[in-house]
Design a protein around this motif. Structure first.
Motif, short mmCIF file in Angstrom:
data_model
loop_
_atom_site.label_atom_id
_atom_site.label_comp_id
_atom_site.label_asym_id
_atom_site.label_seq_id
_atom_site.Cartn_x
_atom_site.Cartn_y
_atom_site.Cartn_z
N GLU A 69 0.84 -1.19 0.00
CA GLU A 69 0.00 0.00 0.00
C GLU A 69 0.88 1.25 0.00
O GLU A 69 1.90 1.28 0.68
N PRO A 70 0.49 2.27 -0.74
CA PRO A 70 1.34 3.47 -0.83
C PRO A 70 1.32 4.29 0.45
O PRO A 70 0.37 4.24 1.22
N MET A 71 2.39 5.03 0.66
CA MET A 71 2.45 5.93 1.79
C MET A 71 1.49 7.11 1.62
O MET A 71 0.99 7.66 2.58
N VAL A 72 1.23 7.51 0.37
CA VAL A 72 0.37 8.64 0.08
C VAL A 72 -0.94 8.12 -0.50
O VAL A 72 -0.95 7.47 -1.54
N ALA A 73 -2.03 8.37 0.19
CA ALA A 73 -3.33 7.91 -0.29
C ALA A 73 -3.85 8.82 -1.38
O ALA A 73 -3.58 10.03 -1.38
N ASP A 74 -4.61 8.24 -2.30
CA ASP A 74 -5.28 9.00 -3.35
C ASP A 74 -4.32 9.80 -4.22
O ASP A 74 -4.61 10.93 -4.63
N ALA A 75 -3.14 9.26 -4.48
CA ALA A 75 -2.20 9.90 -5.39
C ALA A 75 -2.71 9.73 -6.82
O ALA A 75 -3.61 8.93 -7.10
#
Length: 205
Positions: free
Chosen positions: A125-131
């Motif tokens: 899962e990415p560190m930045v959501a909704d990129a």
């Protein structure tokens, strides 16, 4: 009513939410030579789509790099940090020779991008959501290739690792940021402001 007054009047109505500059139709030069990119094609487009943005953002989102088969390169201009911002987002235009376009296509081929897209999915899962998605589109010999990677460049540690495919796409995007080093400065013209001859509107409730 002149064009500028017409645009301002339309933007003053609630129905019009956004507009985007559309490239004008320049006179196309005919050629009997076999070329790798048709004159009316977008050879390369790099931009960002999606993410946590307002409705209609994709409609007005300009590419970070656009190269057309008729020998033009478009990049965003500098926008002053003022509110509400300019009526038209500034664009810069410069010429590119046929040799430059061929060099750019060869460069993309060297990265393996003239093929079906590999798996660009994140390992974790990415560190930045909704990129947003980084989208690289190429059209060569009538074939279109799209490479789309979510949150490209946000892999920051062992818990959010990258992948060879994502690293390769990032290297390509970084490399063409300095287009002269890829195609040769002698194959590029000087930057000048792009002056559109038509506009596109989007109506929203």
């Amino acid at each position: 009513m002149n064009r500028r007054t017409f645009i301002v009047a339309l933007l003053g109505t609630p129905a019009v939410a956004a507009f985007v500059v559309a490239c004008g139709d320049d006179a196309k030069q005919s050629s009997n030579e076999s070329v790798s990119a048709a004159l009316d094609e977008v050879v390369l487009r790099i931009g960002y789509r999606g993410g946590y943005v307002a409705p209609g953002t994709d409609f007005v989102s300009l590419p970070t790099l656009l190269v057309t088969g008729d020998g033009r390169v478009f990049t965003p201009g500098v926008t002053a940090a003022v509110f509400p911002g300019p009526l038209l987002a500034p664009l810069l235009e410069r010429s590119i020779t046929r040799e430059g376009i061929d060099a750019l296509i060869a460069h993309a081929a060297g990265f393996g991008l003239l093929a079906a897209a590999p798996d660009y999915a994140l390992v974790a899962e990415p560190m930045v959501a909704d990129a947003s998605d980084t989208v690289v589109e190429l059209t060569v010999d009538g074939n279109r290739y799209e490479h789309r990677a979510y949150a490209l460049g946000f892999e920051v540690d062992d818990a959010n690792p990258s992948s060879p495919a994502r690293d390769n796409l990032q290297r390509f995007v970084d490399s063409v940021a300095d287009l002269a080093s890829v195609v040769g400065a002698e194959n590029l013209g000087m930057h000048r402001p792009f002056a559109p001859d038509r506009y596109r509107f989007q109506a929203m409730v």
